[in-house]
Design a protein around this motif. Structure first.
Motif, short mmCIF file in Angstrom:
data_model
loop_
_atom_site.label_atom_id
_atom_site.label_comp_id
_atom_site.label_asym_id
_atom_site.label_seq_id
_atom_site.Cartn_x
_atom_site.Cartn_y
_atom_site.Cartn_z
N UNK A 184 18.59 54.82 -7.63
CA UNK A 184 17.46 53.89 -7.69
C UNK A 184 17.86 52.62 -8.44
N UNK A 185 17.01 51.60 -8.32
CA UNK A 185 17.21 50.34 -9.04
C UNK A 185 15.87 49.87 -9.59
N UNK A 186 15.93 48.94 -10.53
CA UNK A 186 14.68 48.32 -10.97
C UNK A 186 14.17 47.39 -9.89
N UNK A 187 12.85 47.26 -9.81
CA UNK A 187 12.20 46.49 -8.76
C UNK A 187 12.57 45.01 -8.83
N UNK A 188 12.72 44.50 -10.05
CA UNK A 188 13.11 43.11 -10.23
C UNK A 188 13.92 42.98 -11.51
N UNK A 189 14.51 41.80 -11.74
CA UNK A 189 15.29 41.56 -12.94
C UNK A 189 14.41 41.44 -14.18
N UNK A 190 13.12 41.27 -13.99
CA UNK A 190 12.20 41.05 -15.11
C UNK A 190 11.46 42.31 -15.55
N UNK A 191 11.74 43.45 -14.92
CA UNK A 191 10.96 44.66 -15.19
C UNK A 191 10.94 45.02 -16.68
N UNK A 192 12.10 45.09 -17.31
CA UNK A 192 12.13 45.53 -18.70
C UNK A 192 11.56 44.48 -19.65
N UNK A 193 11.63 43.21 -19.29
CA UNK A 193 10.93 42.18 -20.07
C UNK A 193 9.43 42.42 -20.03
N UNK A 194 8.93 42.75 -18.84
CA UNK A 194 7.51 43.02 -18.68
C UNK A 194 7.10 44.28 -19.43
#
Length: 247
Positions: free
Chosen positions: A89-99
């Motif tokens: 799997x991957x994170x949905x976007x590069x900003x996920x963990x910032x959010x």
């Protein structure tokens, strides 16, 4: 706020690199990526070694299965909150963990639940799985939020325990039941789509899997001393269809 991401793998050389790069490519930088490999016999370890600069800790050794490996990773973690990212799997976007970090900073909670998408190998999205209308009481009829969308305060595992190893594919259901329903932890729906999951995982592979998870859902509820209707759990797919039609 430090975020620990746990990835467990075994013979995952076809997909693991994308997972590692997804974590390493996050705009949020206070991340601790931990990889627990079950002594793979393919090129998995070579991929891990290739990207050691992006990985905080990793081990490669025999384990007692998926949930034992997750427990090892959580025990190694030092972050304020913990999330699971599977090796395909991957994170949905590069900003996920910032959010996620912002959401946990603004809300005094033990856990957040969000959304995921499921896609085929060619990238085609086949399902959007949301936690928007989920409540802990729905665990009693066989519904849980998508496991990869949940971020837990790490210290919960020290007080409430880890994944039970007596399950084949249902230890995540049991842990969520124990945390959200029995222990009544504080939580909030984040609205964040956290993860892009490749379809075809351990708990999504046909009728035999459906029967097994049905049995393990009932086992999880029984272990935690909760009353439930076996009929409603067996018929949970029908409830999903009815709910969809009502919407």
């Amino acid at each position: 706020m430090k975020i620990s991401i746990i990835t467990v793998c075994y013979n995952s050389d076809a997909t693991l690199e994308k997972t590692i790069l997804s974590v390493g490519g996050q705009t949020y930088k206070n991340i601790e990526h931990i990889i627990v490999d079950g002594l793979s016999s393919d090129n998995t370890v070579k991929i891990i070694q290739k990207h050691q600069d992006k990985i905080a800790h990793w081990i490669s050794e025999p384990d007692k299965g998926l949930y034992d490996a997750m427990n090892k990773g959580i025990e190694m973690a030092t972050g304020d909150i913990v999330g699971i990212l599977n090796s395909d799997d991957t994170f949905f976007s590069k900003a996920v963990l910032s959010e996620i970090a912002l959401f946990h900073t603004k809300n005094t909670i033990d856990a957040s639940v969000g959304n995921i998408i499921q896609h085929k190998a060619d990238g085609k999205v086949v399902r959007a799985y949301s936690s928007k209308y989920w409540k802990p009481e729905k665990l009693k009829i066989g519904f849980m939020p998508p496991h990869p969308s949940i971020f837990f305060r790490r210290t919960l595992f020290n007080t409430l325990g880890f994944y039970e190893l007596g399950f084949i594919i249902g230890a995540d259901y049991e842990l969520i039941t124990r945390f959200f329903l029995k222990a009544n932890i504080s939580w909030k729906y984040s609205g964040i789509t956290t993860t892009a999951m490749l379809v075809g995982g351990l708990s999504s592979s046909g009728s035999s899997s459906y029967q097994l998870i049905t049995t393990e859902i009932q086992k999880a509820l029984t272990m935690n001393g909760l009353y439930f209707s076996p009929f409603k759990i067996k018929m949970r797919f029908a409830w999903k269809i009815i709910g969809f039609l009502k919407k």
